[in-house]
Enzyme design. Structure first.
Site, PDB file in Angstrom:
ATOM      1  N   ARG A  78       0.819  -1.215   0.000  1.00  0.00           N
ATOM      2  CA  ARG A  78       0.000   0.000   0.000  1.00  0.00           C
ATOM      3  C   ARG A  78       0.848   1.257   0.000  1.00  0.00           C
ATOM      4  NH1 ARG A  78      -3.881  -0.511   5.103  1.00  0.00           N
ATOM      5  NH2 ARG A  78      -5.195   0.845   3.794  1.00  0.00           N
ATOM      6  N   SER A 757      -0.905  53.232   1.464  1.00  0.00           N
ATOM      7  CA  SER A 757      -1.573  52.004   1.092  1.00  0.00           C
ATOM      8  C   SER A 757      -0.706  51.340   0.034  1.00  0.00           C
ATOM      9  CB  SER A 757      -2.969  52.296   0.545  1.00  0.00           C
ATOM     10  OG  SER A 757      -3.560  51.081   0.143  1.00  0.00           O
ATOM     11  N   THR A 760       0.218  46.434  -4.029  1.00  0.00           N
ATOM     12  CA  THR A 760       1.233  45.394  -4.231  1.00  0.00           C
ATOM     13  C   THR A 760       1.215  44.789  -5.633  1.00  0.00           C
ATOM     14  OG1 THR A 760      -0.292  43.940  -3.068  1.00  0.00           O
ATOM     15  CG2 THR A 760       1.599  44.762  -1.829  1.00  0.00           C
ATOM     16  N   ASP A 762       1.181  46.628  -8.512  1.00  0.00           N
ATOM     17  CA  ASP A 762       2.193  47.425  -9.199  1.00  0.00           C
ATOM     18  C   ASP A 762       3.557  47.323  -8.530  1.00  0.00           C
ATOM     19  OD1 ASP A 762       1.362  48.729 -11.599  1.00  0.00           O
ATOM     20  OD2 ASP A 762      -0.140  49.795 -10.413  1.00  0.00           O
ATOM     21  N   TYR A 844      -4.295  47.696   8.480  1.00  0.00           N
ATOM     22  CA  TYR A 844      -5.378  46.901   7.890  1.00  0.00           C
ATOM     23  C   TYR A 844      -4.934  46.262   6.582  1.00  0.00           C
ATOM     24  CZ  TYR A 844      -5.992  50.714   4.583  1.00  0.00           C
ATOM     25  OH  TYR A 844      -5.770  51.633   3.602  1.00  0.00           O
TER      26      TYR A 844
END
Ligand code: ADP
Ligand code: MG
Ligand code: MG
Length: 870
Positions: A78, A757, A760, A762, A844
């Site tokens: 097996r 901000s 990510t 680009d 965030y």
């Protein structure tokens, strides 16, 4: 332990230690598999010696010798890797049978039918797995003999029939392969071990590891185990069971079995199996024993178990236990209920759930009204929940091809087999005519989160003619006809039924609330419209991290004004066009702010290059000429004027506003006027309190770009607030998506940026030098060769692009300690990236609405993992 012994081997050993009745055997480790591949696919002398010794020990224990002519020991060989890959690798049963020992076994057991049944099974399995015969070569012979003898099932075959089959099997092998089925038991065993090692790298095993992201394993272990027999007659049988329902998660013992059957019969859909509840009637003693053992094993592993058992002449053996595959729905329910049962802590329950799996829970179900009106034409087993609508296809290859063309398909098969993996993966739903809840189709579909109805006996499928016949011939559907499947009820409908979003209460709600208590990082959403924003809030979004404004320029009459603005040759006419846009834009923000009820909303000012708003096709240009009364030539000139060789690095983002500041002026006006309107106008109870607009400038590379634009924005906002006599808590910040901006982040903050901000997508494009539009062609290969561990556009490249982020945060916060930092690229809802963002101190993450719950859970997991490291 699993790393070395494989999951199957490790658990067999552990169960033995728990005092459970497991047939004796030994395990050849995964390291041997690794060595096998490093030694040109051979088993080395030293290893061979050890295997021979272990076999001797086993023979001694069983008081039988492998393949002995009078009283043979039979074994299974097996496969079993560290990660469970059900059905993907090979297993061979009844090794040790040959022309002589089959007679010995007949006499010893006084059960020739059983002996010959076992022999034909061995030849069939060995033939296809080791000798690489076509499965159908054997199926044809079996079906032919069944037909001529009028046997409905394999159990209806007599000893003579089985002898006939064995004879024909052997002849077929000789004919196709030019060699005989090997009679030497030791040779049988070693070639099977080789084949199992070989199956580690068969196509379907490789694909399974790819699809399930199983990495870093060195190979499969091989378990050699004394056989126990479920095919001795009506007092024997074999089955599969789950300690809880793998579809719904209900804490109710669940399983299927067949009497007088062996090995894979239940999962292969040879006959339709019975529910374990009938075992309770048929053999209450065994049933009770089975439940006791299952409970014990579940307690031991603290997780729902998927177990294999065999009853040999009234004695129960356990052949496998593993953590059971389950639907997302079941996973959540089981984890939550195990907390109530005090088996798990909340933290453990949270870690149990793969955040990506939550996706399944958020997806569509049939609209109940539409469903009520629809009449089911057939019913099978509810093998994997969800609602699927699509065109029928009859082969996995067709499913794959049609999906590639953008069609939704339902794969309809008599039964599926592991070769179908690609087609199953692409299909929206899977429908089979044979097999139970533990059939291949059911297990694989649940793992993939694909809707599946299995074992639908009312179907007649003609693969050659590509027809599906239902209701005894009154309905005949051809390839391409639409059907709808309800994986939660097992019902099949002709035509399309409307679908809708699911409810999010119950266990799911509980789990998410625990996650929110633990999570530290905020979760926002990327939403451009009030509808998206409302969906995201339902999923728990705590704000908008990215509202793209460009889509607002495309709708209806607006595009006209936008084009007018682009085609304008001087400032006054540009301003005139922008003035037309202002009320639209203001209204968009009013609605969005109202939907978000005071949660922060980050609005990104216009980002794409202007040529995206002009038509490309000749026909559209001519239309525009009529509409705007601008000569075709002027239009063509403007279009060629705006043409860019590399638009991603071209005249876009803040660069537009440096040359055409009036665009951002208009947008700023719209934002602040909307903010003032929702806080001051309308009925008092509808007014938004604590509004927090955040104005975000895209594609900033230099400090100057930022300071020039910020000054204009502030002037407009301050003037508007003064005029209205209102104070709004607004912020102006920047995207960090050009590597240069990351490197001068401190200066940008010093120039007044109040938040960052990270864009990510680009940042990956420019930071890693990978074109978003072209790199798809080679990135897959890069991932296969482990140059990138994951596609850097799916999961953030934490080492490289991540370093740019670390630099930017460090520099930014060296100037402003409490700088707000978020991420708004596609990565924001990817669990590994969320964990990264938590570690790096992000305020965030922001992601698409359907990924919000995933990010919430991943955020909590990041905290728990961090704590456990301390
Ligand atoms: P897979 O990993 O695909 O589940 P297994 O190694 O578990 O493959 O074996 C396939 C089937 O054969 C299972 O139903 C298992 O219970 C059965 N089987 C394996 N070894 C034995 C044995 N020694 N005696 C009886 N049945 C066995
Ligand atoms: Mg198994
Ligand atoms: Mg960008």
């Amino acid at each position: 332990m699993k790393e070395i012994l494989g999951g199957k081997g490790a658990n067999l050993a552990e169960m033995k230690n728990l005092g459970i009745n497991v047939p004796p055997g030994f395990t050849i480790t995964t390291e041997v598999c690794d060595l096998y591949y490093k030694s040109k696919k051979t088993i080395t002398g030293e290893v061979k010696k050890q295997i021979d010794n272990k076999l001797k020990e086993l023979e001694k224990k069983m008081r039988k010798n492998l393949g002995d002519a009078n009283d043979p020991l039979l074994v299974s060989v097996r496969s079993g890797a560290a990660a469970s890959m059900p059905g993907m690798m090979d297993t061979i049963l009844n090794l040790g049978l040959n022309d002589k020992s089959v007679v010995g076994l007949s006499e010893k057991t006084k059960n020739p039918r059983f002996a010959w049944d076992s022999y034909r099974r061995l030849i069939q399995m060995f033939g296809s797995v080791v000798m690489e015969m076509e499965h159908s070569d054997f199926e044809h012979i079996l079906e032919k003999v069944k037909d001529t003898k009028g046997a409905k099932y394999d159990t209806d075959l007599t000893t003579e029939d089985l002898q006939q089959i064995v004879k024909e099997y052997k002849a077929k092998i000789k004919k196709v392969k030019g060699v005989d089925f090997p009679q030497d038991p030791i040779k049988q065993m070693y070639s099977s071990i080789n084949a199992v090692f070989g199956s580690w790298n068969n196509y379907r095993a490789i694909r399974y590891r790819e699809i399930n992201n199983i990495k870093g394993l060195i190979g499969t272990a091989v378990n050699i185990q004394a056989m126990v027999f479920g095919n001795l007659g009506e007092t024997s049988g074999t089955g599969v069971c789950f300690t809880r329902n793998p579809s719904t998660g209900e804490a109710k013992f669940y399983g299927e079995y067949l009497m007088n059957a062996q090995g894979e019969d239940v999962v292969a859909g040879i006959r339709t199996p019975l529910p374990v509840s009938s075992l309770q009637k048929q053999n209450p003693k065994i049933y009770k024993e089975l439940i006791t053992i299952c409970n014990k094993v579940e307690k031991h592993y603290r997780d729902m178990q998927d177990m294999e058992f065999t009853i040999q002449d009234g004695e129960l053996y356990i052949l496998q236990a593993r953590n059971g595959k389950r639907t997302a729905h079941a996973a959540v329910r089981i984890a939550v209920e195990m907390v109530t049962e005090k088996v798990l802590t909340k933290e453990q329950a949270i870690l149990r759930i793969d955040p990506n799996q939550l996706n399944q829970l958020l997806h569509k179900q049939f609209n109940p009204v539409a469903l009520n009106k629809a009449e089911a034409v057939a019913m099978g087993l509810p093998a994997s929940p969800g609602a699927a609508v699509g065109e029928i296809v009859f082969t996995a290859a067709d499913a794959f091809e049609k999906t590639k063309k953008g069609l939704d398909v339902i794969l309809v098969r008599t039964e599926t087999s592991p070769e179908d993996i690609d087609g199953m993966h692409s299909a929206k739903g899977i429908l089979t005519a044979r097999g139970g809840m533990t059939s291949h189709a059911a297990v694989v579909a649940r793992g993939m989160g694909t809707c599946c109805v299995a074992g639908c006996a009312d179907l007649i499928i003609n693969e050659k003619a590509k027809t599906l016949t239902i209701k005894g011939g009154s309905i005949v559907l051809k390839e391409g006809a639409f059907i709808s499947l309800d994986g939660s009820t097992g019902k099949v409908y002709v035509g399309k039924i409307n679908t809708e979003d699911p409810t999010l209460s119950g266990s799911f709600g509980k789990l998410m609330s625990w996650a929110d208590d633990i999570r530290k990082i905020g979760v926002r959403t990327n939403a451009d419209t009030p509808v998206d924003a409302a969906v995201a809030r339902k999923f728990g979004a705590e704000g908008i991290g990215l509202c793209r404004t460009e889509h607002m320029f495309f709708e209806g009459d607006r595009i006209k004004a936008v084009r007018e603005m682009i085609l304008a040759s001087d400032l006054p006419s540009r301003e005139k066009a922008l003035a037309k846009l202002l009320p639209y834009q203001r209204n968009d923000f009013v609605e969005l702010f109202r939907t978000m009820e005071g949660f922060p909303v980050t609005v990104r000012l216009l980002d794409p290059p202007l040529h995206e708003f002009l038509p490309k096709e000749k026909k559209d240009i001519e239309e525009l000429n009529k509409e705007m009364k601008v000569p075709v030539k002027t239009l063509m000139d403007k279009i060629s004027d705006l043409h860019e060789f590399n638009p991603m690095l071209g005249h876009r983002g803040c660069r537009l506003a440096i040359t055409f500041p009036e665009i951002y002026d208009m947008q700023t006006r719209a934002i602040i006027e909307a903010a003032i309107e929702v806080t001051t106008k309308g009925p008092a109870n509808k007014r938004v309190k604590n509004i927090q607009p955040e104005i975000m400038i895209p594609l900033v590379a230099t400090t100057k770009e930022f300071s020039i634009l910020k000054e204009r924005i502030v002037n407009i906002v301050e003037a508007k607030m003064k005029e209205a006599g209102v104070k709004i808590a607004y912020k102006v910040g920047t995207m960090i998506e050009v590597p240069r901006a990351a490197l001068v982040a401190d200066k940008i903050v010093a120039a007044g940026a109040e938040f960052f901000s990270f864009g990510t997508n680009d940042l990956t494009q420019m930071g890693a030098g990978l074109s978003r539009d072209d790199s798809g062609k080679f990135l897959k290969e890069y991932v296969q060769q482990n140059i990138f561990e994951y596609d850097p556009f799916e999961s953030l490249d934490q080492e490289g692009v991540g370093e740019l982020i670390r630099i930017a945060i460090k520099k930014g916060r060296s100037v402003k300690k409490d700088l707000k930092v978020g991420i708004c690229g596609e990565h924001g809802g990817e669990p590994k990236t969320v964990e990264f963002c938590h570690r790096e101190g992000f305020t965030y993450v922001s992601c698409s609405p359907f990924r919000v719950p995933i990010a919430r859970l991943a955020g909590a997991q990041a905290v728990i993992k961090e704590r456990s490291k301390k």
